[in-house]
Every structure is written in C-alpha cells, then in structure tokens.
Design a protein around this motif. Sequence first.
Motif, PDB file in Angstrom:
ATOM      1  N   GLY A 107       0.827  -1.207   0.000  1.00 49.03           N
ATOM      2  CA  GLY A 107       0.000   0.000   0.000  1.00 49.03           C
ATOM      3  C   GLY A 107       0.857   1.250   0.000  1.00 49.03           C
ATOM      4  O   GLY A 107       0.568   2.216  -0.709  1.00 49.03           O
ATOM      5  N   ARG A 134      -0.282  -1.500 -11.065  1.00 54.82           N
ATOM      6  CA  ARG A 134      -1.331  -2.504 -11.319  1.00 54.82           C
ATOM      7  C   ARG A 134      -1.034  -3.803 -10.574  1.00 54.82           C
ATOM      8  O   ARG A 134      -1.925  -4.402  -9.977  1.00 54.82           O
ATOM      9  N   THR A 137      -1.486  -3.219  -6.818  1.00 51.95           N
ATOM     10  CA  THR A 137      -2.901  -3.024  -6.507  1.00 51.95           C
ATOM     11  C   THR A 137      -3.638  -4.355  -6.568  1.00 51.95           C
ATOM     12  O   THR A 137      -4.467  -4.653  -5.710  1.00 51.95           O
ATOM     13  N   TRP A 138      -3.317  -5.178  -7.566  1.00 50.36           N
ATOM     14  CA  TRP A 138      -3.955  -6.488  -7.696  1.00 50.36           C
ATOM     15  C   TRP A 138      -3.698  -7.333  -6.453  1.00 50.36           C
ATOM     16  O   TRP A 138      -4.619  -7.926  -5.888  1.00 50.36           O
ATOM     17  N   ARG A 140      -2.758  -6.319  -3.412  1.00 50.01           N
ATOM     18  CA  ARG A 140      -3.397  -5.700  -2.241  1.00 50.01           C
ATOM     19  C   ARG A 140      -4.887  -5.982  -2.234  1.00 50.01           C
ATOM     20  O   ARG A 140      -5.463  -6.366  -1.221  1.00 50.01           O
ATOM     21  N   ASP A 141      -5.537  -5.826  -3.396  1.00 54.80           N
ATOM     22  CA  ASP A 141      -6.980  -6.065  -3.491  1.00 54.80           C
ATOM     23  C   ASP A 141      -7.319  -7.530  -3.244  1.00 54.80           C
ATOM     24  O   ASP A 141      -8.325  -7.846  -2.612  1.00 54.80           O
ATOM     25  N   GLU A 144      -7.255  -8.038   0.409  1.00 55.07           N
ATOM     26  CA  GLU A 144      -8.413  -7.420   1.078  1.00 55.07           C
ATOM     27  C   GLU A 144      -9.675  -8.257   0.899  1.00 55.07           C
ATOM     28  O   GLU A 144     -10.514  -8.324   1.774  1.00 55.07           O
ATOM     29  N   ARG A 145      -9.818  -8.902  -0.277  1.00 57.35           N
ATOM     30  CA  ARG A 145     -10.992  -9.747  -0.520  1.00 57.35           C
ATOM     31  C   ARG A 145     -10.914 -11.075   0.233  1.00 57.35           C
ATOM     32  O   ARG A 145     -11.924 -11.699   0.516  1.00 57.35           O
TER      33      ARG A 145
END
Length: 150
Positions: A107, A134, A137-138, A140-141, A144-145
């Motif tokens: 992050g 990208r 972010t992928w 990290r996301d 988070e999911r």
Amino acid sequence: MSHQDKQGEVLQWVERVATFCVEEWALPPITGRILGLLMICDPPEQSAGQIADTIQASRASLTSNMRFLTTIGLIRKVRVPGDRTTYYRIEDDAWHKVVQRKLDSLGAFGDIADEGMKLAGGGPNTERIRAAQRSLTWLRDLAERNPLKT
C-alpha cells in the motif's frame, strides 16, 4: 525412531525455515533458526540458553536477534512463577503479522507510484510505473478480498 533421529529431523526442518527466511526476506540465518525452533519446540517456551544450545548460536548474536524479534512482535517473553529464567515463545499470530506488514508495504508503494505517475506526466516512464502499480494493486486487493484468519 530414536530421540536423536527425531532431534536431527527437527533441526533439519529448522534449517529449512532459516533458509527460507534468508532467501525470501533477507533475514540473518540465526533469526530464521530462532523462528523455526520456536514454531516446533516442545514445550513452546524456551530460555535463551536452550535456544542458543539447540541452534548452536553465540549468546551475543542470540540476544540481539531475540531483542529484534521481540521488538517487532513476533516473539514474546514469558515468565514462569517461581522461576527467574526468562523464556521466549513465538506469538500465535506471528505469521499473520509478517504477511500484514508485507501487504502494508505494498500500500505504501502504491502511494509512491501515484506520485511517480504525476511526476512522469504521461511520458514514457508512465507505463513502467503503471505496470508496477497494477501489480501491487492487484495483490493488495486480492488480500483485502481474502483476509487472513487468525
């Protein structure tokens, strides 16, 4: 299997943990050995002397590494009533903390990439920065999911 054979296998496993920590996280081998030993030892609490003897480390090196691991919250000191010896134990959520720190650093790099995108202003450097952004972010996301359960 004899006790000596079992101890040899345990020490081989501890060394595999140490090798992983060296190769993946650039930690000193002794730090990985401490973590490996504290994950598998019985009882789960060990004195500095027991740890040093088992992994064949000098007391000075062990002391600085134990201080580091305690400071970052991966191990903790444990006191036994009536015993003046300090024991150490790996925290139950130690690996969650390691992974969470890595995710937090992703992050932080995302913020750096945002600044780089502004500085590049659409120039040729933008695509290289965007590719890094990208990917981070992928990951990290994804984390988070699918949060780690402790």
